[in-house]
Motif scaffolding. Sequence first.
Motif, mmCIF file in Angstrom:
data_model
loop_
_atom_site.group_PDB
_atom_site.id
_atom_site.type_symbol
_atom_site.label_atom_id
_atom_site.label_comp_id
_atom_site.label_asym_id
_atom_site.label_seq_id
_atom_site.Cartn_x
_atom_site.Cartn_y
_atom_site.Cartn_z
ATOM 1 N N PRO A 39 -6.707 8.728 21.479
ATOM 2 C CA PRO A 39 -6.811 7.319 21.870
ATOM 3 C C PRO A 39 -5.585 6.522 21.401
ATOM 4 C CG PRO A 39 -8.872 8.066 20.892
ATOM 5 C CD PRO A 39 -7.869 9.162 20.690
ATOM 6 N N GLU A 40 -5.174 5.602 22.242
ATOM 7 C CA GLU A 40 -4.013 4.762 21.909
ATOM 8 C C GLU A 40 -4.249 3.983 20.622
ATOM 9 O OE1 GLU A 40 -1.499 1.041 23.766
ATOM 10 O OE2 GLU A 40 -2.656 2.289 25.141
ATOM 11 N N SER A 41 -5.480 3.584 20.369
ATOM 12 C CA SER A 41 -5.775 2.827 19.144
ATOM 13 C C SER A 41 -5.460 3.660 17.895
ATOM 14 C CB SER A 41 -7.230 2.369 19.128
ATOM 15 O OG SER A 41 -8.107 3.494 19.126
ATOM 16 N N VAL A 42 -5.726 4.956 17.942
ATOM 17 C CA VAL A 42 -5.446 5.830 16.802
ATOM 18 C C VAL A 42 -3.933 5.960 16.631
ATOM 19 C CG1 VAL A 42 -5.672 8.186 15.898
ATOM 20 C CG2 VAL A 42 -7.627 7.070 16.991
ATOM 21 N N THR A 43 -3.237 6.143 17.735
ATOM 22 C CA THR A 43 -1.778 6.275 17.686
ATOM 23 C C THR A 43 -1.135 5.001 17.131
ATOM 24 O OG1 THR A 43 -1.883 7.751 19.595
ATOM 25 C CG2 THR A 43 0.266 6.800 19.073
ATOM 26 N N ARG A 44 -1.594 3.844 17.602
ATOM 27 C CA ARG A 44 -1.058 2.568 17.094
ATOM 28 C C ARG A 44 -1.376 2.386 15.618
ATOM 29 N NH1 ARG A 44 -3.215 0.009 21.845
ATOM 30 N NH2 ARG A 44 -4.823 -0.764 20.484
ATOM 31 N N ARG A 45 -2.618 2.715 15.246
ATOM 32 C CA ARG A 45 -3.029 2.560 13.850
ATOM 33 C C ARG A 45 -2.176 3.460 12.947
ATOM 34 N NH1 ARG A 45 -8.402 2.860 14.616
ATOM 35 N NH2 ARG A 45 -8.480 5.083 14.172
ATOM 36 N N LEU A 46 -1.933 4.693 13.370
ATOM 37 C CA LEU A 46 -1.080 5.603 12.593
ATOM 38 C C LEU A 46 0.323 5.036 12.440
ATOM 39 C CD1 LEU A 46 -2.123 9.169 13.804
ATOM 40 C CD2 LEU A 46 -1.943 8.399 11.431
ATOM 41 N N GLY A 47 0.862 4.473 13.496
ATOM 42 C CA GLY A 47 2.190 3.859 13.415
ATOM 43 C C GLY A 47 2.214 2.721 12.419
ATOM 44 N N SER A 48 1.208 1.875 12.476
ATOM 45 C CA SER A 48 1.124 0.741 11.541
ATOM 46 C C SER A 48 0.962 1.229 10.112
ATOM 47 C CB SER A 48 -0.052 -0.165 11.907
ATOM 48 O OG SER A 48 0.161 -0.778 13.143
ATOM 49 N N GLU A 49 0.090 2.202 9.923
ATOM 50 C CA GLU A 49 -0.138 2.725 8.575
ATOM 51 C C GLU A 49 1.136 3.346 8.006
ATOM 52 O OE1 GLU A 49 -4.866 3.792 9.341
ATOM 53 O OE2 GLU A 49 -3.327 5.345 9.603
ATOM 54 N N ARG A 50 1.874 4.046 8.822
ATOM 55 C CA ARG A 50 3.123 4.659 8.352
ATOM 56 C C ARG A 50 4.160 3.597 8.001
ATOM 57 N NH1 ARG A 50 2.267 9.144 12.807
ATOM 58 N NH2 ARG A 50 1.257 10.726 11.519
ATOM 59 N N GLU A 51 4.191 2.509 8.756
ATOM 60 C CA GLU A 51 5.098 1.399 8.418
ATOM 61 C C GLU A 51 4.725 0.797 7.066
ATOM 62 O OE1 GLU A 51 5.687 -1.705 11.337
ATOM 63 O OE2 GLU A 51 5.664 -0.218 12.955
ATOM 64 N N VAL A 52 3.445 0.569 6.861
ATOM 65 C CA VAL A 52 2.971 0.010 5.590
ATOM 66 C C VAL A 52 3.303 0.969 4.449
ATOM 67 C CG1 VAL A 52 0.903 -0.620 4.264
ATOM 68 C CG2 VAL A 52 1.180 -1.434 6.618
ATOM 69 N N LEU A 53 3.082 2.269 4.671
ATOM 70 C CA LEU A 53 3.390 3.255 3.638
ATOM 71 C C LEU A 53 4.873 3.230 3.287
ATOM 72 C CD1 LEU A 53 2.528 5.565 1.785
ATOM 73 C CD2 LEU A 53 2.876 7.132 3.724
ATOM 74 N N ALA A 54 5.726 3.135 4.269
ATOM 75 C CA ALA A 54 7.170 3.086 4.005
ATOM 76 C C ALA A 54 7.530 1.848 3.185
ATOM 77 C CB ALA A 54 7.953 3.113 5.315
ATOM 78 N N LYS A 55 6.934 0.696 3.519
ATOM 79 C CA LYS A 55 7.194 -0.528 2.750
ATOM 80 C C LYS A 55 6.707 -0.386 1.311
ATOM 81 C CE LYS A 55 7.127 -3.842 6.553
ATOM 82 N NZ LYS A 55 6.417 -4.966 7.175
ATOM 83 N N LEU A 56 5.518 0.175 1.143
ATOM 84 C CA LEU A 56 4.977 0.365 -0.203
ATOM 85 C C LEU A 56 5.854 1.310 -1.020
ATOM 86 C CD1 LEU A 56 1.164 0.641 0.587
ATOM 87 C CD2 LEU A 56 2.292 -1.183 -0.713
ATOM 88 N N GLN A 57 6.316 2.383 -0.398
ATOM 89 C CA GLN A 57 7.185 3.320 -1.117
ATOM 90 C C GLN A 57 8.506 2.646 -1.500
ATOM 91 O OE1 GLN A 57 6.996 6.436 1.846
ATOM 92 N NE2 GLN A 57 5.552 7.633 0.600
ATOM 93 N N HIS A 58 9.038 1.821 -0.612
ATOM 94 C CA HIS A 58 10.258 1.068 -0.918
ATOM 95 C C HIS A 58 10.009 0.105 -2.085
ATOM 96 C CE1 HIS A 58 14.015 -1.090 -0.244
ATOM 97 N NE2 HIS A 58 13.306 -2.210 -0.312
ATOM 98 N N ASN A 59 8.889 -0.622 -2.034
ATOM 99 C CA ASN A 59 8.544 -1.563 -3.108
ATOM 100 C C ASN A 59 8.330 -0.831 -4.433
ATOM 101 O OD1 ASN A 59 8.691 -3.718 -1.340
ATOM 102 N ND2 ASN A 59 6.493 -3.834 -1.016
ATOM 103 N N LEU A 60 7.714 0.346 -4.372
ATOM 104 C CA LEU A 60 7.513 1.139 -5.577
ATOM 105 C C LEU A 60 8.856 1.564 -6.166
ATOM 106 C CD1 LEU A 60 5.751 2.652 -7.636
ATOM 107 C CD2 LEU A 60 5.653 4.556 -5.989
ATOM 108 N N ALA A 61 9.769 2.016 -5.323
ATOM 109 C CA ALA A 61 11.090 2.436 -5.808
ATOM 110 C C ALA A 61 11.822 1.257 -6.444
ATOM 111 C CB ALA A 61 11.905 3.028 -4.663
ATOM 112 N N ASP A 62 11.760 0.090 -5.805
ATOM 113 C CA ASP A 62 12.382 -1.110 -6.376
ATOM 114 C C ASP A 62 11.748 -1.476 -7.714
ATOM 115 O OD1 ASP A 62 14.061 -1.304 -4.186
ATOM 116 O OD2 ASP A 62 13.010 -3.022 -3.281
ATOM 117 N N THR A 63 10.439 -1.364 -7.790
ATOM 118 C CA THR A 63 9.721 -1.693 -9.018
ATOM 119 C C THR A 63 10.088 -0.721 -10.135
ATOM 120 O OG1 THR A 63 7.906 -2.715 -7.799
ATOM 121 C CG2 THR A 63 7.404 -1.944 -10.035
ATOM 122 N N GLU A 64 10.154 0.554 -9.817
ATOM 123 C CA GLU A 64 10.538 1.535 -10.829
ATOM 124 C C GLU A 64 11.963 1.287 -11.322
ATOM 125 O OE1 GLU A 64 9.583 5.107 -8.628
ATOM 126 O OE2 GLU A 64 7.702 5.343 -9.754
#
Length: 159
Positions: free
Chosen positions: A125-150
């Motif tokens: 379903p397109e909703s799953v594909t879109r949700r995965l894309g959004s989740e991966r974007e959020v994960l990338a931002k969180l990992q970037h923020n974690l690296a900056d914080t460390e």
Amino acid sequence: MCVVVCFIGCAKPADLPDITVSAASPGEFTRFRAELDTRFTPEQLKDFDTATQELRLDAMNRDVATAAAREEDMVRVANGKTVHAVTLLGWQARKARFLREIAEISRMIDHDEQQAVRTAATGTPESVTRRLGSEREVLAKLQHNLADTEARLAELAKP
């Protein structure tokens, strides 16, 4: 005696990291923080302000229910410690928050990837594909923020 009084009155004020936080109550912390504004720039206070906000968020994570109770919790943690110590505690809480959020978003991605595999034969379903894309974007931002914080924590830990 006049020389002693003058000498004491001319003593160099403490540097920001060495100042002891005065926060026996939220009101006292507000006064303390306002006094810091008269002595230091917003840029100099940025890490401390981030830290106190992270301590409030940490209280929320520990199910401290109301904003007033979270403020009480933050001042209890900060009172009597140096600005530097509070800053370290807050940035450590920030790191812990990012780690929790990364774990949560990773669970969501795993779940949605499993759903995508289950539905691949009939069309994911397109909703799953879109949700995965959004989740991966959020994960990338969180990992970037974690690296900056460390990186910031490493700088703050230097003497």
